[in-house]
Design a protein around this motif. Structure first.
Motif, PDB file in Angstrom:
ATOM      1  N   ARG A 404     -16.543   5.492  -4.747  1.00 28.34           N
ATOM      2  CA  ARG A 404     -17.585   4.811  -4.294  1.00 28.34           C
ATOM      3  C   ARG A 404     -16.843   2.949  -3.515  1.00 28.34           C
ATOM      4  O   ARG A 404     -16.832   1.852  -4.538  1.00 28.34           O
ATOM      5  N   PRO A 405     -16.570   3.007  -2.401  1.00 28.35           N
ATOM      6  CA  PRO A 405     -16.542   2.284  -1.935  1.00 28.35           C
ATOM      7  C   PRO A 405     -16.835   1.049  -2.030  1.00 28.35           C
ATOM      8  O   PRO A 405     -18.578   0.924  -1.366  1.00 28.35           O
ATOM      9  N   GLU A 406     -17.180  -0.240  -1.768  1.00 27.99           N
ATOM     10  CA  GLU A 406     -17.227  -1.560  -1.375  1.00 27.99           C
ATOM     11  C   GLU A 406     -16.896  -2.577  -0.582  1.00 27.99           C
ATOM     12  O   GLU A 406     -15.114  -1.936  -0.944  1.00 27.99           O
ATOM     13  N   ALA A 407     -16.767  -3.586  -0.223  1.00 19.75           N
ATOM     14  CA  ALA A 407     -16.326  -5.096  -0.124  1.00 19.75           C
ATOM     15  C   ALA A 407     -15.967  -5.202  -1.139  1.00 19.75           C
ATOM     16  O   ALA A 407     -16.212  -6.038  -2.291  1.00 19.75           O
ATOM     17  N   VAL A 408     -14.243  -5.126  -0.559  1.00 25.03           N
ATOM     18  CA  VAL A 408     -13.366  -5.254  -2.260  1.00 25.03           C
ATOM     19  C   VAL A 408     -12.448  -6.707  -1.058  1.00 25.03           C
ATOM     20  O   VAL A 408     -11.622  -6.520  -0.607  1.00 25.03           O
ATOM     21  N   ASP A 409     -12.201  -7.612  -2.285  1.00 26.94           N
ATOM     22  CA  ASP A 409     -10.759  -8.333  -1.664  1.00 26.94           C
ATOM     23  C   ASP A 409     -10.114  -8.339  -2.247  1.00 26.94           C
ATOM     24  O   ASP A 409     -10.082  -8.243  -4.032  1.00 26.94           O
ATOM     25  N   PRO A 410      -8.379  -7.671  -1.961  1.00 26.72           N
ATOM     26  CA  PRO A 410      -7.561  -6.801  -3.158  1.00 26.72           C
ATOM     27  C   PRO A 410      -6.979  -8.321  -3.992  1.00 26.72           C
ATOM     28  O   PRO A 410      -6.717  -7.761  -4.859  1.00 26.72           O
ATOM     29  N   LEU A 442     -11.418 -11.525   4.486  1.00 28.16           N
ATOM     30  CA  LEU A 442     -11.019 -10.136   4.855  1.00 28.16           C
ATOM     31  C   LEU A 442     -11.503  -9.467   3.873  1.00 28.16           C
ATOM     32  O   LEU A 442     -10.783 -10.161   2.520  1.00 28.16           O
ATOM     33  N   ASP A 443     -12.376  -8.292   3.652  1.00 29.91           N
ATOM     34  CA  ASP A 443     -12.435  -7.548   2.370  1.00 29.91           C
ATOM     35  C   ASP A 443     -12.266  -6.134   3.335  1.00 29.91           C
ATOM     36  O   ASP A 443     -12.597  -6.143   4.462  1.00 29.91           O
ATOM     37  N   TYR A 444     -11.684  -5.656   2.370  1.00 31.65           N
ATOM     38  CA  TYR A 444     -12.024  -4.627   2.670  1.00 31.65           C
ATOM     39  C   TYR A 444     -12.260  -2.827   1.937  1.00 31.65           C
ATOM     40  O   TYR A 444     -13.278  -3.287   0.453  1.00 31.65           O
ATOM     41  N   VAL A 475       0.459  -7.225  -3.035  1.00 29.13           N
ATOM     42  CA  VAL A 475      -0.094  -7.030  -2.203  1.00 29.13           C
ATOM     43  C   VAL A 475      -0.443  -7.458  -1.339  1.00 29.13           C
ATOM     44  O   VAL A 475       0.147  -8.893  -0.467  1.00 29.13           O
ATOM     45  N   ARG A 476       0.069  -6.742  -0.081  1.00 34.48           N
ATOM     46  CA  ARG A 476       0.361  -6.823   0.837  1.00 34.48           C
ATOM     47  C   ARG A 476       0.108  -5.685   2.234  1.00 34.48           C
ATOM     48  O   ARG A 476      -0.431  -5.039   1.778  1.00 34.48           O
TER      49      ARG A 476
END
Length: 703
Positions: A404-410, A442-444, A475-476
């Motif tokens: 269930r993808p959603e806008a996430v800040d890694p 940016l969120d992913y 993370v990069r």
């Protein structure tokens, strides 16, 4: 005593089987004797040419087929009868005794050699399954018939007063033609398996063979012009309806009708009136050979198709049965996992809940007592993790986990996961650092729950297997190849014991660890990395490890980097303050749940089963109802349906499942019963409060 009684009980069945086989054996012997003697009399007495050589000779093929199909006693009896028939009929025909001896020796030798060669080519129970089998058999028989004819004619021709070459050609022709037709036909007729795909009622079989006989008689007895081509449709129909055996019997019927007609001057005699009788007989044999092999080819093709259909049907049935067994096994496994999960989570809920409550509410605990509570909580948490891992892996294998993808800040998600294991790292004296090299703002598109699960698995492993030093999480963004799409690369590096290269390939397999002693020294079921690999693969990424013994390990995984617009974040959670109805049949669970809710500022009322819950909920003064599932008298699902059917505001209270049932299908049943959310046991206080806040907020907005 019992064994002797069993043997006595078995004796009637053995006797019946013996009597049945004896009947089959004597019936087959009688049929072979009749065919052999009848054809011998007809051929030897009615079809001789000017040199005294018969034009039709199928007897050697009949004898060879009988030797292949009979048991040892039947073979001896058949050979004896054949020997007597040879001597008697040749004597009746007036042959000299020396010639009779030569004829008999050659015929018996030819039959025995044909049977031996056929057995070598086609096995101890020979059968004809294709035209190729028949043609190979015919080609193998020709050297035998020609060799026997050459030896016999060279010995018998001078005594019989015949010229050697005509005598030899007549002998070779009659024996070869007889063997070409009769041996394949006899093997097909005597093969019991040919009836498997072509079972027809006896009346239908008699009718088809009668049609072949009638067509043959009409074709050759037509007053004006014989029309032998009319035989082919009738013979082909018999072959299609009755299979290879139908083709063989049709050939027998045709030659049984045409041979006598030819002898008496009808049939072929009308087609070729100037031919000698021996040439007409040979023409009949060539005609019957053509019919037989044409019909046999069609019947064998149909037989092969029927066998393939039967094989496909059996395989389909076996596949359906195997699929049904697999589905039953899957259901049994799911039921087992669901039951065991429920039975383990129910007492574990009390263990972890009361340990945490004691740690939070009891200020007078000694340091030793508080340490013991921490050990209880850690052990319970490890057990809960193992149960969750097993259930997760089962769901992943069954394909029941959806992303269930959603806008996430890694970066924030990585920091959040690191904060969860920070206390464990601090307790071991490890330094824990988090680094992020990502564009700001940016969120992913990511599944935060599953991504957090992978990160926690890797971070927990890093802390578990590192005795001293540090754990670094980063993370990069990276491009896997020039011009390719960007991907997020997460890295968890530690300074722990490291992993030998030869065992690194096993790390991501289920129930696998670096070596057998790892589970004893560090614990765990060996499922975390297997689950992580499956989840990362579902996300479209890759996972791997770089390590060496004594130099720590660096686990990494990638996911597609799809930037999305960040949605407005939800308001900060606050402690719930509401009127709550807590329904659970277990007294400890009610006490624990009430204590957690009271600490959160809730007013709590309890019910011990669904029936009591419906009566209490009917007052309509609850903001949220927390409902267990498995209860006596009325379970949670029935209670939820009954509450939703109540009149007035009582039916509008959100019902949250509070249960150890955590399988996807179990959670779906809760939603179908009218429940809006699910909180799994063992209950985590923050998860419970978050669920209450979520639905209290929804109720406030609706109001």
């Amino acid at each position: 005593m019992t064994a002797r009684a069993d043997r006595r009980d078995d004796q009637p069945g053995l006797r019946r089987a013996s009597v049945h086989w004896a009947g089959v054996r004597w019936g087959l012997l009688a049929a072979l004797v009749c065919a052999y003697v009848g054809s011998f009399l007809f051929s030897d007495l009615l079809t001789r040419d000017s040199n005294g050589m018969p034009s039709l000779w199928p007897m050697n093929a009949i004898l060879a087929a009988g030797l292949l199909r009979m048991d040892p006693l039947g073979r001896r009896l058949l050979l004896g009868i054949a020997l007597v028939t040879n001597l008697a009929v040749h004597a009746l025909a007036g042959d000299p005794w020396f010639v009779i001896g030569v004829y008999t020796a050659c015929d018996m030798t030819e039959s025995l050699a044909a049977a031996a060669l056929t057995r070598r080519l086609r096995g101890p129970r020979p059968s004809i399954r294709s035209v190729r089998h028949a043609l190979v058999l015919v080609a193998a028989m020709l050297p035998i018939t020609i060799s026997v004819a050459a030896i016999g004619s060279s010995v018998a021709a001078p005594v019989a007063g015949a010229q050697l070459w005509p005598f030899f050609t007549a002998w070779a022709a009659c024996n070869s033609m007889g063997m070409i037709i009769a041996l394949p036909a006899a093997l097909v007729i005597l093969d019991p398996t040919n009836d498997e795909a072509f079972r027809r009622p006896p009346a239908a079989q008699v009718g088809l063979y009668a049609l072949v006989a009638a067509a043959t008689a009409f074709a050759f007895l037509k007053p004006s012009t014989p029309m032998p081509f009319l035989i082919f449709p009738a013979a082909m129909l018999a072959a299609f309806q009755l299979g290879p055996r139908g083709a063989a019997w049709s050939a027998v019927v045709v030659i049984a009708v045409t041979a006598p007609l030819t002898i008496v001057g009808d049939g072929v005699a009308r087609i070729a009136p100037r031919w000698a009788e021996v040439d007409r007989i040979r023409m009949v044999q060539a005609f019957v050979t053509t019919i037989f092999f044409t019909c046999l080819a069609a019947a064998l093709s149909l037989y092969k198709e029927q066998r393939l259909k039967g094989l496909m049907a059996r395989r389909s049935a076996a596949a359906r049965a195997a699929r049904a067994r697999a589905q039953a096994a899957g259901r049994a496994r799911t039921d087992f996992l669901a039951t065991m999960s429920h039975e383990i989570r129910t007492p574990l809920n009390s263990v972890l809940g009361f340990a945490n409550l004691l740690a939070e509410t009891e200020d007078g605990l000694t340091p030793a007592g508080r340490r013991k509570l921490e050990l209880i909580a850690q052990a319970g948490g490890s057990l809960a993790t193992i149960v969750d891992d097993i259930l997760d892996f089962s769901r992943l294998e069954a394909g029941r986990v959806e992303l269930r993808p959603e806008a996430v800040d890694p970066a924030a998600l990585l920091a959040d996961a690191a904060s969860i294991i920070a206390l464990d790292a601090q307790a071991k004296g490890l330094s824990l650092s988090v680094e992020a090299d990502l564009p700001g703002g940016l969120d992913y598109a990511l599944d935060p729950a599953r991504l957090r699960q992978v990160l926690l698995n890797l971070l927990n492993n890093a802390v578990k297997f590192t005795a001293g030093g540090s754990v670094r999480a980063s993370v990069r963004l990276e491009a896997p190849y020039p011009g390719g799409p960007e991907r997020l690369r997460f890295t968890i590096a530690d300074t722990g014991i490291g992993i030998a290269p030869e065992v690194q390939g096993r790390l991501f397999q289920r129930f696998s660890q670096a070596d057998g002693s790892i589970s004893r020294a560090f614990g765990g079921a060996g499922l975390g990395l297997a689950i992580s690999k499956t989840l990362v693969t579902r996300m479209g990424g890759e996972i791997g490890v770089d390590s060496a013994p004594g130099r720590g390990a660096t686990f990494w995984f990638t996911t597609p980097a799809e930037p999305v617009c960040a949605a407005d974040g939800p308001p900060a959670e606050q402690e719930a303050a509401a009127r709550v109805l807590l329904v659970d049949d277990h007294p400890m669970n009610r006490e624990l749940g009430a204590a957690m809710l009271i600490l959160a500022g809730c007013a709590v009322e309890t019910a011990e089963d669904g029936d009591e819950a419906v009566r209490i909920a009917a007052r309509g003064d609850f903001d949220v109802i927390l409902m267990d599932i498995h209860m006596p008298r009325m379970d949670g699902l029935a209670a939820a349906r009954a509450i939703k059917a109540l009149p007035g505001p009582a039916s509008r209270a959100p019902i949250i499942a509070l249960s150890a049932d955590v399988m996807p299908q179990q959670i779906e049943r809760c939603r179908q019963a009218g429940m809006v959310d699910h909180v799994a046991k063992p209950i985590q206080r923050d998860v419970l409060i978050a669920a209450l806040n979520r639905w209290l907020g929804a109720e406030t907005e609706a109001a």
